[in-house]
Design an enzyme around this catalytic site. Sequence first.
Site, short mmCIF file in Angstrom:
data_model
loop_
_atom_site.label_atom_id
_atom_site.label_comp_id
_atom_site.label_asym_id
_atom_site.label_seq_id
_atom_site.Cartn_x
_atom_site.Cartn_y
_atom_site.Cartn_z
N GLU A 396 0.87 -1.19 0.00
CA GLU A 396 0.00 0.00 0.00
C GLU A 396 0.90 1.23 0.00
O GLU A 396 1.89 1.28 0.73
CB GLU A 396 -0.89 -0.01 1.25
CG GLU A 396 -1.72 1.26 1.42
CD GLU A 396 -2.61 1.22 2.68
OE1 GLU A 396 -3.13 0.14 3.03
OE2 GLU A 396 -2.76 2.29 3.31
N GLU A 401 -2.20 11.22 4.08
CA GLU A 401 -3.30 10.94 5.00
C GLU A 401 -3.30 12.03 6.06
O GLU A 401 -2.25 12.50 6.49
CB GLU A 401 -3.12 9.58 5.67
CG GLU A 401 -3.43 8.41 4.74
CD GLU A 401 -3.43 7.09 5.50
OE1 GLU A 401 -4.51 6.59 5.82
OE2 GLU A 401 -2.32 6.59 5.78
#
Length: 524
Positions: A396, A401
């Site tokens: 990933e 974020e």
Amino acid sequence: MNRLKKINTVIIGFIILLFSACVSTKPVAMNKIAFANNSVVAHRGAWKKNGFPENSIASLKHAIELNCTGSEFDVRMTADDSLVINHDPHYNNLEIEKTTYANLVKFKLTNGEKLPTLREYIKAGMENNNSTRLVCEIKPSEISKERGQIIATKVVQLFKELDAEQMVAFISFDYEILKKIRVLNPTVSTQYLEGNKSPEQLKADGISGLDCHFSVFKNHPEWIESAKNNNITLNAWTVNDAVDMDWLLANNFDFITTNEPELLLERIAQFKASYQDYKLVWSDEFDYSGLPDSTKWNYDIGGHGWGNNEKQFYLEKSIENSFVKAGKLHIVALKKPYKNSEYTSARLTTYKRFLMQYGKLEVMAKLPEGKGTWPAIWMLPETLRTKEEEWPLSGEIDIMEHVGKDPNVVHTSLHTELYNFWKKNQYTHFETLPDVFKEFHLYGIEWTSESIKFYIDNNLFYEATKGENGKDTTNEGWPFEKPYYLIINLAIGGNWGGEIDDSIFPSEMLIDYVRIYQKSSQNN
Ligand code: MG
């Protein structure tokens, strides 16, 4: 002997021929033209930084000093048929077309210069200059179309008389003026300013360039490709903002007309350094309205918590949760019950639309503020969708974020079978930025077979390198050698998002553009 003599005679004859050919060649009036290898056209010259008057000879000279590829200026004709350089139809409150040159020239420019005639301007522009085009805008006549044709004829004749035809590009809002120029000199560059004709139409009429306000290209992005296919040069005006400059540079415009040539030269240097050998292969500029372009975006749907106990339900094609308006993609979370969830939101992906392995990816984004928000820009591999691999073996890539409970702290991470957040040993980095809610920032990665570099606003933020500090280099430690797709979503609550402040809704993340670049050797 005879044979040698014959050969000698032939050689001598050839030398004489060559020599006479050289001697009879018309002398070249100036040094060989080599236009500056940049796209900078100084709008009315380079005047702003030094406080020169626009369209002054000082501003032209400075554009040449800066090595701009072009310096633009505006031509008008006085009542007694003198060609002068001035943008507005009036000069010192006198209407140029209805005033004699003698009456206009009584008034100096603010730097003490005389109002330049076109002859003076061309002569100044030809002095010690073989790299800056003279970008000559012929203003339409406000008296009559016929007068416009006369002005065009006189201007073209003057460039010819001064042996400056190779240095000029003609631009005009008056299409008939450009067509007239083309009749007078079919090889000279002509660029149309109005932005109401397609590259195909220009080509059919023999006009060589499309030169319009940059918003026209945002409304007609297809014109960029079709201009290139039709050999129509691309010029955009008047571009003074770095974000717009970068967009035009990414789209490889021939010319960018600006009041800020110094800034554009800086952006070009920056662009060259970071985009060397890269080509834009996929992008969404969000210059349309309605639902996100279905040829570019897919949806992940559902309200099952996504492995993180998240509270939103992601809806497909829900215009209140994901839409494009005024040049931006909006991803909106609402406090609105749907099935078992209290909130709705959207999660867009490029799965089945665009997969990427290596290259540069950039997302210009403005983040939502408030407790409970968890916006993310990230990537997962195709192997996860095809169930060839499970998470975290799949890998990933988290480009950005942010959780609202830690305002302005931007995180970036890589998760792998051996290094992941369960084990608390993932590749990761976070930093506090001052203004992620108020300003757009460029969140990007540069991904090669050896490393993934994370950038914010083109500044290196974090670099993860394959095998760094003795880390595993197999698929379990570095699963970043296969195609991934992009995901952009706004999650609410969950294990990381935490407590939700219900007063923040609607809450939205804005995306200005997404661009993916690759080198020709990289495939997707
Ligand atoms: Mg102009």
